[in-house]
Design a protein around this motif. Structure first.
Motif, PDB file in Angstrom:
ATOM      1  N   ARG A  37       0.830  -1.202   0.000  1.00 61.10           N
ATOM      2  CA  ARG A  37       0.000   0.000   0.000  1.00 61.10           C
ATOM      3  C   ARG A  37       0.866   1.255   0.000  1.00 61.10           C
ATOM      4  NH1 ARG A  37      -3.485   2.263   4.488  1.00 61.10           N
ATOM      5  NH2 ARG A  37      -4.730   3.753   3.351  1.00 61.10           N
ATOM      6  N   ALA A  38       1.899   1.258   0.834  1.00 55.95           N
ATOM      7  CA  ALA A  38       2.788   2.418   0.911  1.00 55.95           C
ATOM      8  C   ALA A  38       3.510   2.647  -0.418  1.00 55.95           C
ATOM      9  CB  ALA A  38       3.805   2.229   2.039  1.00 55.95           C
ATOM     10  N   GLU A  39       3.913   1.569  -1.059  1.00 58.57           N
ATOM     11  CA  GLU A  39       4.637   1.679  -2.325  1.00 58.57           C
ATOM     12  C   GLU A  39       3.763   2.241  -3.444  1.00 58.57           C
ATOM     13  OE1 GLU A  39       7.871   1.150  -3.052  1.00 58.57           O
ATOM     14  OE2 GLU A  39       8.288   0.649  -0.959  1.00 58.57           O
ATOM     15  N   SER A  40       2.455   2.024  -3.360  1.00 51.15           N
ATOM     16  CA  SER A  40       1.583   2.372  -4.483  1.00 51.15           C
ATOM     17  C   SER A  40       0.567   3.458  -4.162  1.00 51.15           C
ATOM     18  CB  SER A  40       0.839   1.125  -4.954  1.00 51.15           C
ATOM     19  OG  SER A  40      -0.048   0.690  -3.946  1.00 51.15           O
ATOM     20  N   ASN A  41       0.725   4.163  -3.048  1.00 45.28           N
ATOM     21  CA  ASN A  41      -0.299   5.123  -2.647  1.00 45.28           C
ATOM     22  C   ASN A  41       0.204   6.560  -2.730  1.00 45.28           C
ATOM     23  OD1 ASN A  41      -2.740   6.084  -1.807  1.00 45.28           O
ATOM     24  ND2 ASN A  41      -2.480   5.544   0.320  1.00 45.28           N
ATOM     25  N   ALA A  42       0.725   6.947  -3.873  1.00 43.25           N
ATOM     26  CA  ALA A  42       1.224   8.309  -4.056  1.00 43.25           C
ATOM     27  C   ALA A  42       0.093   9.337  -3.937  1.00 43.25           C
ATOM     28  CB  ALA A  42       1.912   8.431  -5.406  1.00 43.25           C
ATOM     29  N   GLU A  43      -1.136   8.911  -4.223  1.00 48.74           N
ATOM     30  CA  GLU A  43      -2.280   9.826  -4.185  1.00 48.74           C
ATOM     31  C   GLU A  43      -2.773  10.080  -2.763  1.00 48.74           C
ATOM     32  OE1 GLU A  43      -2.651   6.689  -5.607  1.00 48.74           O
ATOM     33  OE2 GLU A  43      -1.813   7.254  -7.522  1.00 48.74           O
ATOM     34  N   GLY A  44      -2.339   9.262  -1.808  1.00 51.30           N
ATOM     35  CA  GLY A  44      -2.740   9.448  -0.425  1.00 51.30           C
ATOM     36  C   GLY A  44      -4.174   9.039  -0.127  1.00 51.30           C
ATOM     37  N   ARG A 118      -1.608   2.131  -9.886  1.00 55.98           N
ATOM     38  CA  ARG A 118      -1.361   1.582  -8.546  1.00 55.98           C
ATOM     39  C   ARG A 118      -1.023   0.098  -8.650  1.00 55.98           C
ATOM     40  NH1 ARG A 118      -3.762   4.652  -4.125  1.00 55.98           N
ATOM     41  NH2 ARG A 118      -3.736   2.753  -2.920  1.00 55.98           N
ATOM     42  N   SER A 119      -1.766  -0.610  -9.476  1.00 54.73           N
ATOM     43  CA  SER A 119      -1.532  -2.037  -9.656  1.00 54.73           C
ATOM     44  C   SER A 119      -0.162  -2.283 -10.275  1.00 54.73           C
ATOM     45  CB  SER A 119      -2.639  -2.625 -10.533  1.00 54.73           C
ATOM     46  OG  SER A 119      -2.481  -4.005 -10.671  1.00 54.73           O
ATOM     47  N   ARG A 120       0.185  -1.505 -11.286  1.00 51.97           N
ATOM     48  CA  ARG A 120       1.482  -1.643 -11.938  1.00 51.97           C
ATOM     49  C   ARG A 120       2.625  -1.409 -10.948  1.00 51.97           C
ATOM     50  NH1 ARG A 120       5.587   0.766 -13.352  1.00 51.97           N
ATOM     51  NH2 ARG A 120       4.892   2.831 -12.751  1.00 51.97           N
ATOM     52  N   ALA A 124       5.349  -4.170  -9.769  1.00 52.93           N
ATOM     53  CA  ALA A 124       6.769  -3.915 -10.028  1.00 52.93           C
ATOM     54  C   ALA A 124       7.578  -4.005  -8.737  1.00 52.93           C
ATOM     55  CB  ALA A 124       6.956  -2.546 -10.687  1.00 52.93           C
ATOM     56  N   TRP A 125       7.056  -3.400  -7.660  1.00 55.47           N
ATOM     57  CA  TRP A 125       7.775  -3.464  -6.381  1.00 55.47           C
ATOM     58  C   TRP A 125       7.894  -4.910  -5.912  1.00 55.47           C
ATOM     59  CZ3 TRP A 125       6.579  -5.475  -1.651  1.00 55.47           C
ATOM     60  CH2 TRP A 125       7.556  -5.287  -0.678  1.00 55.47           C
ATOM     61  N   LEU A 126       6.785  -5.647  -5.967  1.00 50.72           N
ATOM     62  CA  LEU A 126       6.801  -7.025  -5.480  1.00 50.72           C
ATOM     63  C   LEU A 126       7.713  -7.905  -6.330  1.00 50.72           C
ATOM     64  CD1 LEU A 126       5.789  -8.913  -3.309  1.00 50.72           C
ATOM     65  CD2 LEU A 126       3.762  -9.354  -4.699  1.00 50.72           C
ATOM     66  N   ALA A 127       7.691  -7.725  -7.642  1.00 47.90           N
ATOM     67  CA  ALA A 127       8.569  -8.510  -8.522  1.00 47.90           C
ATOM     68  C   ALA A 127      10.033  -8.255  -8.171  1.00 47.90           C
ATOM     69  CB  ALA A 127       8.297  -8.169  -9.982  1.00 47.90           C
ATOM     70  N   ALA A 131      12.594 -10.965  -6.507  1.00 50.43           N
ATOM     71  CA  ALA A 131      13.853 -11.246  -7.211  1.00 50.43           C
ATOM     72  C   ALA A 131      15.057 -11.206  -6.264  1.00 50.43           C
ATOM     73  CB  ALA A 131      14.053 -10.262  -8.356  1.00 50.43           C
ATOM     74  N   GLN A 132      14.919 -10.501  -5.139  1.00 46.75           N
ATOM     75  CA  GLN A 132      16.007 -10.402  -4.159  1.00 46.75           C
ATOM     76  C   GLN A 132      16.089 -11.641  -3.254  1.00 46.75           C
ATOM     77  OE1 GLN A 132      18.139  -7.787  -4.431  1.00 46.75           O
ATOM     78  NE2 GLN A 132      16.831  -7.285  -6.176  1.00 46.75           N
ATOM     79  N   LEU A 133      15.058 -12.480  -3.283  1.00 42.01           N
ATOM     80  CA  LEU A 133      15.041 -13.694  -2.465  1.00 42.01           C
ATOM     81  C   LEU A 133      15.876 -14.784  -3.129  1.00 42.01           C
ATOM     82  CD1 LEU A 133      11.220 -13.860  -1.617  1.00 42.01           C
ATOM     83  CD2 LEU A 133      13.059 -12.941  -0.171  1.00 42.01           C
ATOM     84  N   SER A 134      16.311 -15.725  -2.321  1.00 37.08           N
ATOM     85  CA  SER A 134      17.034 -16.871  -2.874  1.00 37.08           C
ATOM     86  C   SER A 134      16.051 -17.739  -3.676  1.00 37.08           C
ATOM     87  CB  SER A 134      17.648 -17.708  -1.749  1.00 37.08           C
ATOM     88  OG  SER A 134      16.613 -18.370  -1.025  1.00 37.08           O
TER      89      SER A 134
END
Length: 154
Positions: A37-44, A118-120, A124-127, A131-134
């Motif tokens: 939510r924090a990553e995708s809530n630029a609109e507040g 927001r979905s995009r 993108a953040w989750l992908a 990718a940083q996980l083993s």
């Protein structure tokens, strides 16, 4: 607290492994939801406003009552949420096709664009985070998807 022979005593029983697992799952789930939510809530937008946009995106135009039921809130609260979203140009009123007394709310072009963005951003953040996980952690996460869906649907 435990009642034993007329006395109230405090018990210090250790939580079972299931209780511990449940608590950890709840905490991890909420942490991930908050982060997405924090990553995708630029609109507040508030959580309620965001979920209404999601409902309208998934199900199309809905009445205030239908949205209130879907979100488990009172129609008056949903009315306030819809009024704000309408004021921001994210939703619009439409005539009900079969009942002239009812009003439907639908996403505007701007509302759909904001919802899609927001979905995009979330994806993108989750992908990137995954990718940083083993490789083993990625497999474990993927294996948890179906059981989590079943839990959510039960």
């Amino acid at each position: 607290m435990c009642y034993t022979g007329g006395l109230m005593t405090k018990t210090t029983a250790r939580p079972s492994s299931t209780e511990t697992a449940v608590e950890e799952l709840v905490q991890a789930t909420w942490q991930l939801v908050r982060r997405l939510r924090a990553e995708s809530n630029a609109e507040g937008l508030t959580w309620s406003q965001t979920t209404v946009l999601g409902q309208l995106s998934r199900h199309g135009a809905m009445t205030t009552a239908d949205l209130a039921r879907a979100e488990s809130v009172k129609p008056q609260s949903m009315g306030a949420t819809l009024a704000y979203l309408e004021e921001q140009g994210l939703v619009e009123r439409r005539s009900h096709p079969t009942d002239g007394r009812q009003v439907l709310f639908a996403l505007t072009k701007m509302g759909r664009a904001q919802r899609d963005e927001r979905s995009r951003v979330k994806h993108a953040w989750l992908a990137e985070a995954v990718a940083q996980l083993s490789a083993a952690e990625q497999r474990a996460l993927l294996a948890a998807v179906e059981p989590m869906k079943r839990l959510a649907d039960s």
